[in-house]
Design an enzyme around this catalytic site. Structure first.
Site, PDB file in Angstrom:
ATOM      1  N   SER A 180      -5.196   7.451  12.300  1.00 21.19           N
ATOM      2  CA  SER A 180      -4.605   7.693  14.046  1.00 21.19           C
ATOM      3  C   SER A 180      -5.712   7.584  14.762  1.00 21.19           C
ATOM      4  O   SER A 180      -7.196   7.734  14.328  1.00 21.19           O
ATOM      5  CB  SER A 180      -4.027   8.872  14.700  1.00 21.19           C
ATOM      6  OG  SER A 180      -4.545  10.298  14.538  1.00 21.19           O
ATOM      7  N   ASN A 181      -6.002   7.249  16.119  1.00 24.91           N
ATOM      8  CA  ASN A 181      -7.139   7.743  16.757  1.00 24.91           C
ATOM      9  C   ASN A 181      -7.876   8.968  16.619  1.00 24.91           C
ATOM     10  O   ASN A 181      -9.189   8.764  17.068  1.00 24.91           O
ATOM     11  CB  ASN A 181      -6.583   6.574  18.257  1.00 24.91           C
ATOM     12  CG  ASN A 181      -6.741   4.774  18.117  1.00 24.91           C
ATOM     13  OD1 ASN A 181      -7.050   4.336  16.760  1.00 24.91           O
ATOM     14  ND2 ASN A 181      -6.457   4.185  19.418  1.00 24.91           N
ATOM     15  N   GLU A 182      -7.399  10.073  17.396  1.00 22.43           N
ATOM     16  CA  GLU A 182      -7.781  10.727  16.873  1.00 22.43           C
ATOM     17  C   GLU A 182      -8.359  11.504  15.751  1.00 22.43           C
ATOM     18  O   GLU A 182      -9.384  12.296  15.815  1.00 22.43           O
ATOM     19  CB  GLU A 182      -6.928  11.900  17.877  1.00 22.43           C
ATOM     20  CG  GLU A 182      -5.585  11.133  18.711  1.00 22.43           C
ATOM     21  CD  GLU A 182      -4.413  10.795  19.346  1.00 22.43           C
ATOM     22  OE1 GLU A 182      -4.093  10.278  20.025  1.00 22.43           O
ATOM     23  OE2 GLU A 182      -4.253   9.988  17.405  1.00 22.43           O
ATOM     24  N   GLU A 204      -9.983  -1.452   6.185  1.00 25.43           N
ATOM     25  CA  GLU A 204      -9.070  -1.338   6.974  1.00 25.43           C
ATOM     26  C   GLU A 204      -9.402  -1.581   8.587  1.00 25.43           C
ATOM     27  O   GLU A 204      -8.838  -2.407   9.066  1.00 25.43           O
ATOM     28  CB  GLU A 204      -7.569  -0.349   6.523  1.00 25.43           C
ATOM     29  CG  GLU A 204      -6.777  -0.648   6.985  1.00 25.43           C
ATOM     30  CD  GLU A 204      -5.174  -0.205   6.865  1.00 25.43           C
ATOM     31  OE1 GLU A 204      -4.253   0.309   7.036  1.00 25.43           O
ATOM     32  OE2 GLU A 204      -6.050   1.179   5.171  1.00 25.43           O
ATOM     33  N   GLN A 232       0.857  -0.531   0.001  1.00 24.94           N
ATOM     34  CA  GLN A 232       0.013  -0.005   0.114  1.00 24.94           C
ATOM     35  C   GLN A 232       0.901   1.645   0.062  1.00 24.94           C
ATOM     36  O   GLN A 232       1.816   1.411   1.204  1.00 24.94           O
ATOM     37  CB  GLN A 232      -1.263  -0.037   1.526  1.00 24.94           C
ATOM     38  CG  GLN A 232      -1.661   0.695   1.615  1.00 24.94           C
ATOM     39  CD  GLN A 232      -2.423   0.895   2.803  1.00 24.94           C
ATOM     40  OE1 GLN A 232      -2.606   1.010   3.527  1.00 24.94           O
ATOM     41  NE2 GLN A 232      -3.642   1.430   2.247  1.00 24.94           N
ATOM     42  N   GLY A 233       0.821   2.335  -1.207  1.00 24.53           N
ATOM     43  CA  GLY A 233       0.845   3.621  -1.180  1.00 24.53           C
ATOM     44  C   GLY A 233       0.600   4.838  -0.591  1.00 24.53           C
ATOM     45  O   GLY A 233      -0.291   5.301  -1.485  1.00 24.53           O
ATOM     46  N   TYR A 234       0.137   4.410   0.609  1.00 29.56           N
ATOM     47  CA  TYR A 234      -0.709   5.814   0.904  1.00 29.56           C
ATOM     48  C   TYR A 234      -0.058   6.752   1.812  1.00 29.56           C
ATOM     49  O   TYR A 234       0.706   7.881   1.344  1.00 29.56           O
ATOM     50  CB  TYR A 234      -1.243   5.732   1.987  1.00 29.56           C
ATOM     51  CG  TYR A 234      -3.344   4.988   1.398  1.00 29.56           C
ATOM     52  CD1 TYR A 234      -3.009   4.659   0.353  1.00 29.56           C
ATOM     53  CD2 TYR A 234      -4.514   4.966   1.762  1.00 29.56           C
ATOM     54  CE1 TYR A 234      -4.554   4.176  -0.865  1.00 29.56           C
ATOM     55  CE2 TYR A 234      -5.205   4.561   1.155  1.00 29.56           C
ATOM     56  CZ  TYR A 234      -5.200   4.474   0.226  1.00 29.56           C
ATOM     57  OH  TYR A 234      -6.414   4.334  -0.305  1.00 29.56           O
ATOM     58  N   SER A 235       0.997   6.329   3.265  1.00 30.49           N
ATOM     59  CA  SER A 235       1.444   7.712   3.746  1.00 30.49           C
ATOM     60  C   SER A 235       3.094   7.836   3.291  1.00 30.49           C
ATOM     61  O   SER A 235       3.500   7.569   2.451  1.00 30.49           O
ATOM     62  CB  SER A 235       2.034   6.504   5.104  1.00 30.49           C
ATOM     63  OG  SER A 235       0.624   6.067   6.121  1.00 30.49           O
TER      64      SER A 235
END
Length: 395
Positions: A380-382, A244, A126-129
């Site tokens: 992230s959870n935030e 995901e 996966q090329g996301y971040s």
């Protein structure tokens, strides 16, 4: 809402258990239960076993080679696999790209790539971040400029999980610079053997090589490798992340890991008695177990709604938050149970100067450090809390 399994679902659960008992190689389950790093051969071996049974892509429609499982069957299968110590199915092709191609891909893309995902010809990553675009994914900078029938890609991706094993990568790239950031993103499929791509390993705190950074320098990719319309990749990105985040909750992983902690606490002696009889430790264990039971019920409620065709909206974000927090709490409890033996080294690496962890727990400290990531990746959870707040405001 009925939260119990139907007779057909219980029969399916029995079939899965019998299959795992007969076909899961003991060497693989021992490695998984000891939290040792799996090799590419380990993962491909398990994929091949499942594919031979037709269960590698159970939720896929039968027309694409799956079983057409609903949410309940998928949950049963994943939970039983976790409890048996089966390797996790590598999700990038099967659970992420596969559903994307079925919904947004052309017939040619579906015919080309879906069979190759099933038979193991293609291993996707996966090329996301990017270094400046993680949870704020819309800030990505990797560019794809049109040049005739090709895109020319320049930029960098990071935290590319298991990219060292992959031969292909699906990427979010910027194809328009003006307007809202979300409106200028496209989704493309890239062969990692294309000239101009360099993959470098990122060593993690416990010494493992699980993630990578990928550099693109004038990489030419056919426009036909774009999935969906140009500049409409953000819609695909949100669709994929929904798959995901649900998977990240990991109810089965937590059930299995908590049982291992209980067994460990029954063996470790503190103050002349098993640790599990220690009041403070027992209270911590009980709190995690209560939260896990509540999450299991919530998960079943959502599965029941999904099976009825209800749209879940922001609820997967809630599962992602609680699921990752519980898994991290279990990791922390195992580390507390091990005490000095939780030094972050496997027992075979020690020189005798430190306590050795009990059998099957030599890698618990590595798991603790590695799983700090799970409340960050996939959004992230935030960010998940922001999604939940926004969903509540819209009601």
């Amino acid at each position: 809402m009925d939260l119990t399994y139907s007779p057909a679902e219980r029969a399916f659960q029995t079939d899965v258990r019998d299959f795992l008992a007969e076909n899961l190689p003991p060497a693989l389950s021992q490695k998984v239960n000891a939290r040792r790093e799996l090799t590419k051969d380990d993962m491909e071996r398990w994929h091949a076993i499942l594919n031979a049974r037709g269960w590698l892509a159970g939720p896929w429609p039968k027309a694409f080679g799956g079983q057409g499982w609903g949410p309940i069957e998928q949950h049963i299968f994943e939970e039983e696999c976790c409890l048996a110590g089966a390797p996790r199915i590598v999700p990038f092709g099967l659970k992420m790209l596969g559903p994307v191609l079925m919904k947004f891909g052309t017939p040619e893309q579906q015919a080309t790539y879906l069979p190759r995902i099933l038979d193991g010809t293609d291993w996707w990553c996966q090329g996301y971040s990017e270094p400046g675009a993680g949870s704020d994914l819309a800030s990505l900078k990797t560019r794809a400029e049109r040049d005739g029938d090709d895109y020319v890609i320049n930029g960098q991706k990071t935290w590319t999980t298991l990219g060292q094993h992959a031969n292909r990568i699906f990427c979010l790239v910027r194809t328009k610079a003006d307007g809202k950031p979300q409106e200028g993103i496209s989704f493309v499929l890239v062969d990692l053997d294309t000239p101009g791509i360099e993959m470098r390993p990122i060593r993690l705190i416990e010494g493992g090589h699980e993630v990578n950074e990928v550099f693109f320098t004038d990489v030419r990719v056919p426009v036909t490798n774009r999935v969906g319309a140009e500049n409409e990749g953000w819609t695909i990105a949100k669709f994929l992340l929904g798959h995901e985040r649900t998977n990240i909750a990991g109810v089965g992983f937590s059930v299995q890991a908590l049982e291992q902690v209980k067994q460990l606490a029954g063996k470790v002696m503190r103050g002349g008695q098993p640790l599990i009889q220690n009041t403070l430790f027992a209270a911590r264990l009980a709190r995690i177990e209560a939260e896990l039971e509540a999450m299991k019920i919530t998960n079943l409620r959502m599965l029941a709604r999904a099976a009825q065709g209800d749209r879940l909206g922001a609820e997967p974000s809630m599962l992602k938050i609680k699921g990752t927090e519980i898994r991290q709490a279990i990791n922390d409890l195992a580390r507390r149970a091990l005490g000095p033996a939780a030094a972050p080294f496997p027992s075979e690496d020690l020189d005798g100067n430190l306590p050795i962890a009990p059998e099957g727990h030599a890698y618990d400290a590595a798991s603790y450090f590695n799983n700090r990531k799970i409340s960050i990746y996939g959004g992230s959870n935030e960010i998940q809390r922001n999604i939940l707040a926004k969903g509540m405001m819209q009601r």
